[in-house]
Design a protein around this motif. Structure first.
Motif, mmCIF file in Angstrom:
data_model
loop_
_atom_site.group_PDB
_atom_site.id
_atom_site.type_symbol
_atom_site.label_atom_id
_atom_site.label_comp_id
_atom_site.label_asym_id
_atom_site.label_seq_id
_atom_site.Cartn_x
_atom_site.Cartn_y
_atom_site.Cartn_z
ATOM 1 N N ALA A 27 0.805 -1.228 0.000
ATOM 2 C CA ALA A 27 0.000 0.000 0.000
ATOM 3 C C ALA A 27 0.840 1.280 0.000
ATOM 4 O O ALA A 27 0.476 2.245 -0.689
ATOM 5 C CB ALA A 27 -0.960 -0.011 1.194
ATOM 6 N N PRO A 28 1.951 1.351 0.738
ATOM 7 C CA PRO A 28 2.748 2.588 0.696
ATOM 8 C C PRO A 28 3.293 2.922 -0.693
ATOM 9 O O PRO A 28 3.645 4.079 -0.957
ATOM 10 C CB PRO A 28 3.899 2.293 1.673
ATOM 11 C CG PRO A 28 3.354 1.259 2.602
ATOM 12 C CD PRO A 28 2.473 0.406 1.746
ATOM 13 N N LEU A 29 3.376 1.930 -1.587
ATOM 14 C CA LEU A 29 3.901 2.159 -2.929
ATOM 15 C C LEU A 29 2.811 2.504 -3.930
ATOM 16 O O LEU A 29 3.112 2.802 -5.098
ATOM 17 C CB LEU A 29 4.656 0.914 -3.417
ATOM 18 C CG LEU A 29 5.829 0.459 -2.537
ATOM 19 C CD1 LEU A 29 6.430 -0.827 -3.088
ATOM 20 C CD2 LEU A 29 6.885 1.553 -2.450
ATOM 21 N N PRO A 54 0.709 5.208 -4.245
ATOM 22 C CA PRO A 54 0.696 6.551 -4.852
ATOM 23 C C PRO A 54 1.655 6.701 -6.026
ATOM 24 O O PRO A 54 1.336 7.377 -7.008
ATOM 25 C CB PRO A 54 1.099 7.462 -3.680
ATOM 26 C CG PRO A 54 0.652 6.723 -2.460
ATOM 27 C CD PRO A 54 0.894 5.279 -2.781
ATOM 28 N N SER A 55 2.809 6.051 -5.959
ATOM 29 C CA SER A 55 3.781 6.181 -7.043
ATOM 30 C C SER A 55 3.406 5.349 -8.267
ATOM 31 O O SER A 55 4.021 5.494 -9.327
ATOM 32 C CB SER A 55 5.168 5.767 -6.559
ATOM 33 O OG SER A 55 5.190 4.391 -6.184
#
Length: 315
Positions: A78-80, A82-83
């Motif tokens: 999930a942290p990846l 946006p990119s």
């Protein structure tokens, strides 16, 4: 593992089955990483077949294992997100469907239902082993490509292996026939995933997110509506953790990333050739871990499927 973008195949190549080898300009380090990645993927695929068979012996329902399978990678990656949003928006809707359905929730439920009626050897051989046949059929329908004469004998070997596998566990057993049919349907979906993986142009993380997010969302809707049974709240941690390790982190994160990365470094032909070992590994692992027996007919069927996949990669 690095996130090297997956390039689209040249016209006339068959993802996962034809001689679409890796570019000769690849540096040695990238090739070594590709072989390491496909080795990881093949080992985990064998574990997938074993864990699918293990669902019936556990307290968990198939929906519970699916929640682990798709929930863990979405949480980890999930942290990846946006990119990757811009790249995900560029994927054509049809290609997105091929990926999300091909290895997502529909695939998982078909594989789990088919595995409950057959064996780990069947799960490994009838899904991974028949992928070249599935991809060839899909390309015939989707892109109007003809099956080349050289590919025909390889597909015939795979088909013969399927017949032996079904016969080896009881050709007259209705449950086995139904299970084999479900696994072959799952193979068609996996073929769609393989095709979509090469068409989408996403990196491994993007592919994994495109696979996991829709599957998790659909599963949560089904659970909320009471359409599927769930027993995860009552299951002991000792039964949950093995599935978290194999299905969540193994299949959901490591295998998804490794398979996409291996294709980008080695090409689908080499990956398919090495991937043909997965059915044999699953069958061998099922003997000590699940107590399944390997009859001579089943062994012959696995051998035919494996050899057929190897032949398919040479054309």
């Amino acid at each position: 593992m690095s996130s090297t973008p997956i390039t689209r195949p040249a016209a006339g190549t068959l993802p996962g089955t034809l001689s679409d080898s890796a570019p000769s300009s690849l540096p040695g380090a990238a090739t070594v990483l590709g072989y390491a990645a496909i080795a990881v993927a093949v080992t985990i695929w064998a574990g997938f077949a074993l864990s699918i068979r293990g669902i019936g012996a556990s307290m968990l329902a198939p929906a519970d294992v699916a929640l682990i399978r798709f929930g863990v990678p979405v949480l980890v990656l999930a942290p990846l997100l946006p990119s990757r949003i811009a790249a995900l928006r560029r994927v054509r809707p049809f290609d997105a469907i091929l990926i999300a359905a091909g290895a997502g929730l529909p695939f998982f439920f078909l594989a789990s239902m088919g595995g409950a009626l057959t064996s780990a050897a069947h799960v490994g051989a009838l899904i991974a082993g028949t992928t070249p046949l599935s991809v060839a059929l899909l390309l015939r329908v989707v892109e109007r490509r003809r099956i080349t004469p050289g590919l025909g004998p390889a597909l015939a070997l795979i088909s013969g292996g399927v017949v032996l596998l079904v016969a080896g566990q009881g050709a007259l057993d209705g449950a086995v026939l139904a299970g084999a049919g479900l696994l072959l349907c799952a193979s068609l979906l996996w073929g769609a995933y393989t095709l979509g993986l090469r068409r989408a142009g996403l990196d491994p993380v993007g592919c994994t997110l495109l696979l996991g997010l829709p599957s998790l969302a659909l599963l949560l809707v089904l659970i909320g509506a009471g359409a599927v049974e769930t027993r995860i709240a009552q299951a002991p941690l000792s039964e949950i953790l093995p599935f978290v390790a194999v299905q969540g982190f193994g299949v959901g994160v490591l295998a998804s990333l490794a398979y996409a990365a291996a294709i980008s470094r080695l090409g689908p032909a080499r990956c398919a050739a090495i991937g043909s070992l997965a059915p044999a590994l699953a069958a061998l692992g099922a003997v000590p871990l699940l107590g399944e027996a390997l009859t001579p007919i089943v062994v012959a069927g696995i051998a035919l499927v494996t050899f057929g996949v190897f032949r398919a990669t040479r054309h």
